[in-house]
Write a protein that holds these residues in place. Sequence first.
Motif, mmCIF file in Angstrom:
data_model
loop_
_atom_site.group_PDB
_atom_site.id
_atom_site.type_symbol
_atom_site.label_atom_id
_atom_site.label_comp_id
_atom_site.label_asym_id
_atom_site.label_seq_id
_atom_site.Cartn_x
_atom_site.Cartn_y
_atom_site.Cartn_z
ATOM 1 N N MET A 215 0.713 -1.190 -0.052
ATOM 2 C CA MET A 215 -0.032 -0.093 0.116
ATOM 3 C C MET A 215 0.939 1.244 -0.027
ATOM 4 O O MET A 215 1.237 1.748 1.159
ATOM 5 C CB MET A 215 -1.147 0.007 1.110
ATOM 6 N N ILE A 216 1.225 1.617 -1.374
ATOM 7 C CA ILE A 216 1.903 2.844 -1.144
ATOM 8 C C ILE A 216 1.298 4.032 -2.336
ATOM 9 O O ILE A 216 1.976 5.065 -2.520
ATOM 10 C CB ILE A 216 3.484 2.579 -2.016
ATOM 11 N N GLY A 217 -0.145 3.963 -2.225
ATOM 12 C CA GLY A 217 -0.576 4.529 -2.993
ATOM 13 C C GLY A 217 -1.821 5.848 -2.442
ATOM 14 O O GLY A 217 -2.510 6.366 -3.196
ATOM 15 N N ASN A 218 -2.023 5.632 -1.086
ATOM 16 C CA ASN A 218 -2.844 6.229 -0.242
ATOM 17 C C ASN A 218 -2.557 7.632 0.314
ATOM 18 O O ASN A 218 -1.633 7.233 1.038
ATOM 19 C CB ASN A 218 -4.087 5.439 0.384
ATOM 20 N N ILE A 219 -3.043 8.697 0.144
ATOM 21 C CA ILE A 219 -2.771 9.833 1.056
ATOM 22 C C ILE A 219 -3.729 10.331 1.922
ATOM 23 O O ILE A 219 -3.305 11.077 2.657
ATOM 24 C CB ILE A 219 -2.230 10.889 0.198
ATOM 25 N N GLN A 220 -4.747 9.773 1.877
ATOM 26 C CA GLN A 220 -5.991 10.238 2.570
ATOM 27 C C GLN A 220 -6.446 9.092 3.708
ATOM 28 O O GLN A 220 -6.832 8.110 3.159
ATOM 29 C CB GLN A 220 -7.352 10.813 2.008
ATOM 30 N N GLY A 221 -6.408 9.551 5.059
ATOM 31 C CA GLY A 221 -6.708 8.352 5.983
ATOM 32 C C GLY A 221 -8.117 8.541 6.677
ATOM 33 O O GLY A 221 -8.668 9.555 6.225
ATOM 34 N N ILE A 222 -8.354 7.289 7.172
ATOM 35 C CA ILE A 222 -9.673 7.235 7.908
ATOM 36 C C ILE A 222 -9.673 8.335 8.970
ATOM 37 O O ILE A 222 -10.679 8.757 9.460
ATOM 38 C CB ILE A 222 -9.946 5.972 8.299
ATOM 39 N N ASN A 223 -8.512 8.833 9.526
ATOM 40 C CA ASN A 223 -8.296 10.055 10.554
ATOM 41 C C ASN A 223 -8.597 11.224 9.749
ATOM 42 O O ASN A 223 -8.326 12.368 10.592
ATOM 43 C CB ASN A 223 -7.163 9.695 10.918
ATOM 44 N N GLN A 224 -9.164 11.447 8.439
ATOM 45 C CA GLN A 224 -9.310 12.626 7.733
ATOM 46 C C GLN A 224 -8.103 13.507 7.470
ATOM 47 O O GLN A 224 -8.052 14.672 7.037
ATOM 48 C CB GLN A 224 -10.308 13.527 8.508
ATOM 49 N N VAL A 225 -6.996 12.647 7.841
ATOM 50 C CA VAL A 225 -5.450 13.652 7.264
ATOM 51 C C VAL A 225 -5.097 13.412 5.968
ATOM 52 O O VAL A 225 -5.366 12.164 5.479
ATOM 53 C CB VAL A 225 -4.446 12.863 8.287
ATOM 54 N N ILE A 226 -4.966 14.457 5.276
ATOM 55 C CA ILE A 226 -4.402 14.100 3.958
ATOM 56 C C ILE A 226 -2.895 14.646 3.968
ATOM 57 O O ILE A 226 -2.853 15.718 4.188
ATOM 58 C CB ILE A 226 -5.284 14.981 2.843
ATOM 59 N N ASP A 227 -1.913 13.696 3.332
ATOM 60 C CA ASP A 227 -0.616 14.118 3.335
ATOM 61 C C ASP A 227 0.081 13.224 2.521
ATOM 62 O O ASP A 227 0.081 11.768 2.676
ATOM 63 C CB ASP A 227 -0.098 13.661 4.905
ATOM 64 N N ASN A 228 0.770 13.929 1.659
ATOM 65 C CA ASN A 228 1.729 13.278 0.701
ATOM 66 C C ASN A 228 3.115 13.505 0.770
ATOM 67 O O ASN A 228 4.071 13.168 -0.276
ATOM 68 C CB ASN A 228 1.158 13.688 -0.812
#
Length: 457
Positions: A215-228
Motif C-alpha cells: 500500500m504505497i498509493g493512498n494519501i487520505q486516511g480514515i483519520n481525515q488527514v491528507i498528507d503526501n
Amino acid sequence: MKPFKATALSLLLIFAFTGFTHAQTPEMEVLREIGAAPSADRIEADISKLVSFGTRHTLSDTTSDTRGIGAARRWIKAEFERISEECGGCLEVFYVSDVIEGTRRIPEPTKVVNVIAIQRGTADPNRFVVMSGDIDSRVSDALDGESESPGANDNASGVAGVLESARVLTNYEFEGSIMYAALSGEEQGLFGGQILAAHAKEKGWDIKGVLNNDMIGNIQGINQVIDNTTARVFSEGTRAVETEREGTIRRYTGGEVDSPSRNLARYVDKMADLYIRNLDVMMIYRLDRFGRGGHHRPFNEAGFPGVRIMETNEDYNRQHQDLRTEDGVEYGDVLDEVEFDFAAKLTGLNAVVMAGMSWAPSPPAEVEIEGAVRPSTTLKWKALDAEQNPQLAGYKIYWRLTDANQWQKSVFVPADKTEHTLENVVIDNYYFGVASVSEDGFESPVVFPGPAGSFGD
C-alpha cells in the motif's frame, strides 16, 4: 545498461566521507536522478491493468486470460520479460511456487505462484536486495475468490512500484544483484513470502535487505488527514532467529533497536532525506502495524533483514471490503482513490535504496567491539572479499547517543584497515556500527556489533 562511474573523486569524496564538506558528490547526482525517474503515468497504467483482472484473489480463476490471479501473474511475467528485452536480456524472469493446503484461508490444494525477476550484479551476483509487492487482492470474506476485488491500492500499487523500479534500474549496472518480486498468497497467510524465503535459503542467496511495499498509493486516511509528504517504514527490533545465548549477549551489550532490519530502516530514512524531495520517512519501531502482518515477516523469520514501506495514513474503508455504499460511506479498494504521484515518489525511494545498496560493497561482517573500563572504543571487522567488492574504498565507523534514532557521527577508515579505535569516545555512552563505502561514495547499511546487528557473512 550503463555502469555508474564517477569522474571526480579524490579529495572531494574523502572530505565527504569524513564529514568536512556538504559538497554535491557524483553519487548524490545519480541517486537523485534515479529517485526522480519513476513515472506516475506508467504506475497508473500498471495499476489500471491489474485492476482490470476483476479479482486477483489467491483462490480465483487461474485459467482465464482476462480474469483472476492466473491472468494477472502471467501479465506481470510478460512485463518483466518486456523490460528485460529492452535492456538486452538483463533480467532472469521465472516463477517460484508451491502448493498450499489445509489452512484456514486455503483449505484445498492451491498453487501459490510468485513472479520473480533478477538483475544480476557484475561482481557479487549472489548478494541481493529485494523489492516486493503483493499480487493478490481480497474483499470482506477472506475466502471469496469470485467477487469483484480491484485491490487498487492493496496491493496493485506495490506491484506497480516493483515493475516501475525494474524499468528505472535496468538502465544501470550494479556490483550487487537486485531482485524484483511480485508475491502471491499474502492475504491468505503470507504464503508467497514464506515460499520465496525458503527458496532463497535453499539456493543459498545472500539477501541483505527486503523492501516490502504494501500500500504505497493512498494519501487520505480514515483519520481525515491528507498528507503526501510522509511514509512509514516498519522494522523488527530484535532478530526473529536470535538464539537464547545471543539474547543474553544483547541484554547486556545492547542491540534492541539495532537489528539488521532496524538499520535497514535507518538506511531507508537516510536515503529519503538525501534523495527524495518533500518526503519524510517515519521509522516505526514495530514489526508491522498493531496486530497486523506483511510479507517482510516471513523473510525476518528466515533470518533475512526486511522492512515494510507504506503510506502513513490508511483508510480502512478501502481495505478488505466488498464494493458498496452504506449510510453514504463508500467502501472498496478502487482505482479512483489511488494517488499515482505519491506511489511514484515511494517507488523512487525504493529505487534509490536498492541502487545505493547494490553499488555499495557488502555490509561488513563479524563486527566486534571492545572498550570496557577504557577511555576509548575499538571496533573490528572481517575484511571484505576483494573479488566480490572491487569497488571498496574503505569503511565508516558510526556512533550515536543511545536514545538517538539516527547515526550522528562518523569517521572514514581506509580499505586496508579492519580495526579502528575512537580515542576518548567512551563505549558506555554510545551505540556504534560499521558501514562499507565504495570508491564512488555509496555506503552499505550500518552494521551493529555482534549477533544482534549482523547482516550475515
